[in-house]
Design a protein around this motif. Structure first.
Motif, PDB file in Angstrom:
ATOM      1  N   PHE A   1      -3.321  -0.440 -12.508  1.00  0.00           N
ATOM      2  CA  PHE A   1      -3.757  -1.480 -13.442  1.00  0.00           C
ATOM      3  C   PHE A   1      -3.266  -2.856 -13.016  1.00  0.00           C
ATOM      4  CE2 PHE A   1      -4.877   1.509 -16.986  1.00  0.00           C
ATOM      5  CZ  PHE A   1      -6.114   0.940 -17.265  1.00  0.00           C
ATOM      6  N   ILE A   2      -2.009  -2.941 -12.575  1.00  0.00           N
ATOM      7  CA  ILE A   2      -1.462  -4.233 -12.133  1.00  0.00           C
ATOM      8  C   ILE A   2      -2.228  -4.741 -10.915  1.00  0.00           C
ATOM      9  CG2 ILE A   2       0.567  -5.375 -11.195  1.00  0.00           C
ATOM     10  CD1 ILE A   2       0.824  -4.856 -14.131  1.00  0.00           C
TER      11      ILE A   2
ATOM     12  N   ASN B   1      -5.670  -6.069 -11.681  1.00  0.00           N
ATOM     13  CA  ASN B   1      -5.670  -7.387 -12.298  1.00  0.00           C
ATOM     14  C   ASN B   1      -5.956  -8.495 -11.283  1.00  0.00           C
ATOM     15  OD1 ASN B   1      -5.332  -9.239 -14.418  1.00  0.00           O
ATOM     16  ND2 ASN B   1      -3.183  -9.523 -13.915  1.00  0.00           N
ATOM     17  N   TYR B   2      -5.636  -8.253 -10.001  1.00  0.00           N
ATOM     18  CA  TYR B   2      -5.889  -9.257  -8.963  1.00  0.00           C
ATOM     19  C   TYR B   2      -7.352  -9.258  -8.511  1.00  0.00           C
ATOM     20  CZ  TYR B   2      -0.792  -9.221  -8.633  1.00  0.00           C
ATOM     21  OH  TYR B   2       0.545  -9.290  -8.917  1.00  0.00           O
TER      22      TYR B   2
ATOM     23  N   LEU C   1      -7.881  -6.132 -20.084  1.00  0.00           N
ATOM     24  CA  LEU C   1      -7.179  -6.647 -18.914  1.00  0.00           C
ATOM     25  C   LEU C   1      -7.877  -7.867 -18.334  1.00  0.00           C
ATOM     26  CD1 LEU C   1      -4.793  -6.140 -16.953  1.00  0.00           C
ATOM     27  CD2 LEU C   1      -6.336  -4.717 -15.599  1.00  0.00           C
TER      28      LEU C   1
ATOM     29  N   SER D   1      -6.689 -10.824 -21.285  1.00  0.00           N
ATOM     30  CA  SER D   1      -5.318 -11.149 -21.668  1.00  0.00           C
ATOM     31  C   SER D   1      -4.366 -10.088 -21.142  1.00  0.00           C
ATOM     32  CB  SER D   1      -5.209 -11.261 -23.195  1.00  0.00           C
ATOM     33  OG  SER D   1      -3.873 -11.415 -23.602  1.00  0.00           O
ATOM     34  N   GLU D   2      -3.428 -10.500 -20.289  1.00  0.00           N
ATOM     35  CA  GLU D   2      -2.436  -9.562 -19.762  1.00  0.00           C
ATOM     36  C   GLU D   2      -1.431  -9.150 -20.835  1.00  0.00           C
ATOM     37  OE1 GLU D   2      -0.535 -10.932 -16.259  1.00  0.00           O
ATOM     38  OE2 GLU D   2      -2.400 -11.523 -15.268  1.00  0.00           O
ATOM     39  N   SER D   3      -1.090 -10.050 -21.745  1.00  0.00           N
ATOM     40  CA  SER D   3      -0.128  -9.718 -22.797  1.00  0.00           C
ATOM     41  C   SER D   3      -0.703  -8.684 -23.753  1.00  0.00           C
ATOM     42  CB  SER D   3       0.280 -10.976 -23.565  1.00  0.00           C
ATOM     43  OG  SER D   3      -0.846 -11.588 -24.172  1.00  0.00           O
TER      44      SER D   3
ATOM     45  N   TRP E   1      -3.017  -6.507 -22.938  1.00  0.00           N
ATOM     46  CA  TRP E   1      -3.071  -5.251 -22.180  1.00  0.00           C
ATOM     47  C   TRP E   1      -1.715  -4.564 -22.176  1.00  0.00           C
ATOM     48  CZ3 TRP E   1      -0.184  -4.298 -17.715  1.00  0.00           C
ATOM     49  CH2 TRP E   1      -0.441  -3.054 -17.114  1.00  0.00           C
ATOM     50  N   LEU E   2      -0.637  -5.329 -21.993  1.00  0.00           N
ATOM     51  CA  LEU E   2       0.701  -4.756 -22.013  1.00  0.00           C
ATOM     52  C   LEU E   2       1.025  -4.177 -23.386  1.00  0.00           C
ATOM     53  CD1 LEU E   2       3.325  -4.271 -20.465  1.00  0.00           C
ATOM     54  CD2 LEU E   2       4.090  -6.544 -21.192  1.00  0.00           C
TER      55      LEU E   2
ATOM     56  N   THR F   1      -7.955  -5.852 -29.488  1.00  0.00           N
ATOM     57  CA  THR F   1      -8.926  -5.833 -28.393  1.00  0.00           C
ATOM     58  C   THR F   1     -10.304  -6.255 -28.879  1.00  0.00           C
ATOM     59  OG1 THR F   1      -7.696  -4.036 -27.316  1.00  0.00           O
ATOM     60  CG2 THR F   1      -9.966  -4.402 -26.601  1.00  0.00           C
TER      61      THR F   1
END
Length: 320
Positions: free
Chosen positions: A124-125, A128-129, A177, A180-182, A184-185, A246
């Motif tokens: 997942f990380i 994100n790129y 994702l 918003s990364e926050s 998603w976390l 979401t």
């Protein structure tokens, strides 16, 4: 080593370091899968090793193309799509999910928990790129939610049921994702909490099939109802908050069709979970089995934490 390899992958500042972290992660989880008391674990570990090696080779080949043809627009588009496909294969996302249920079937509950939760962090990380707001991403999201909702209708094994539920949650996490990364976390943390509680109960009671519910006490059926409703995302459980945020984020970006599609197939998931849980409550069977099982403090606390999570809604809303 499993934890350290994931930290290496997500904290590395070069693609080669990320690839090395993925390989260390693979070499550290294979010994965890092997169990001399279960012959199916050897088959599952070999299958998992082959799939992960294939996806790692694709990632390495793609990184070479990325360095050689970085200035060409067509190659950039192609490498992004190949990298997304390889990372989705690593975490069992649709349409590269065919290996996932078969491997989960041969593992114990602890290894199932690792594959369903921790092993998804690194892909997942890295996604994100590369993840872009394009038609390819929308197709992947809809395929995950579609497959997770429909194929779960025919399942009677709880491992496969949780696997297809995980595929459906991958679709939800991919959709958030991109935005918003926050959030998603936050979604991932809530999913971790739900799966810890769910797999702890299943491992404690050694439950593998749906018909095992018919012989449980009403108190244990109530605990399982709490966990499955939490997994689906029914209010006021904490699993609802992650899906609620979401949906709010997707609506703010005017992605109404995707929201309708995700909610529709979540209702299908709710149907077969509810069908599985309501029958044991209505049937007049002998409930002596597991009546005398000791309920420890962790089991009691986690299940009632699921029930009273609506108290934490103002705090959660202020953090997002």
């Amino acid at each position: 080593m499993l934890i350290i390899s994931t930290l290496i992958t997500i904290s590395s500042n070069s693609w080669m370091g990320m690839w090395m972290g993925l390989e260390i992660n693979l070499l550290s989880i294979i010994p965890l899968m092997n169990n001399i008391k279960n012959n199916y674990t050897a088959e599952s570990s070999i299958k998992y090793f082959i799939i992960q090696i294939i996806s790692s080779l694709i990632i390495l080949m793609n990184l070479i193309f990325l360095m050689k043809f970085n200035n060409f627009y067509i190659f950039n588009k192609m490498t992004n799509m190949i990298m997304n496909s390889a990372l989705m294969m690593k975490m069992g996302s649709a349409p590269f999910h065919f290996w996932f249920p078969e491997i989960i079937e041969g593992l114990n509950w602890m290894n199932c928990f690792i594959l369903l939760t921790w092993q998804k962090i690194s892909p997942f990380i890295l996604l994100n790129y590369f993840l872009k707001n394009n038609i390819f991403t929308f197709i992947i999201i809809t395929l995950n939610i579609l497959i997770g909702g429909l194929i779960g209708l025919n399942q009677i094994k709880l491992k496969k049921l949780l696997t297809f539920s995980s595929i459906s949650h991958i679709g939800w996490m991919l959709s958030i994702l991109m935005l918003s990364e926050s959030l998603w976390l936050f979604y991932l943390m809530i999913y971790f909490i739900i799966m810890i509680n769910m797999i702890y109960l299943l491992n404690k009671l050694q439950i593998f099939f749906m018909n095992h519910y018919f012989f449980m006490s009403y108190l244990m059926i109530f605990f399982f109802n709490l966990n499955f409703f939490n997994l689906i995302g029914i209010p006021p459980f904490i699993g609802f908050f992650s899906k609620w945020f979401t949906i709010q984020m997707l609506i703010s970006y005017k992605w109404m069709f995707l929201v309708y599609f995700m909610m529709l197939f979540t209702l299908i998931s709710f149907f077969y979970y509810f069908r599985m849980l309501i029958l044991p409550m209505n049937l007049n069977l002998n409930k002596n089995f597991l009546m005398n099982m000791k309920i420890n403090f962790f089991m009691f606390f986690m299940n009632f934490f699921n029930l009273f999570t609506f108290i934490f809604l103002p705090m959660i809303s202020s953090l997002i």
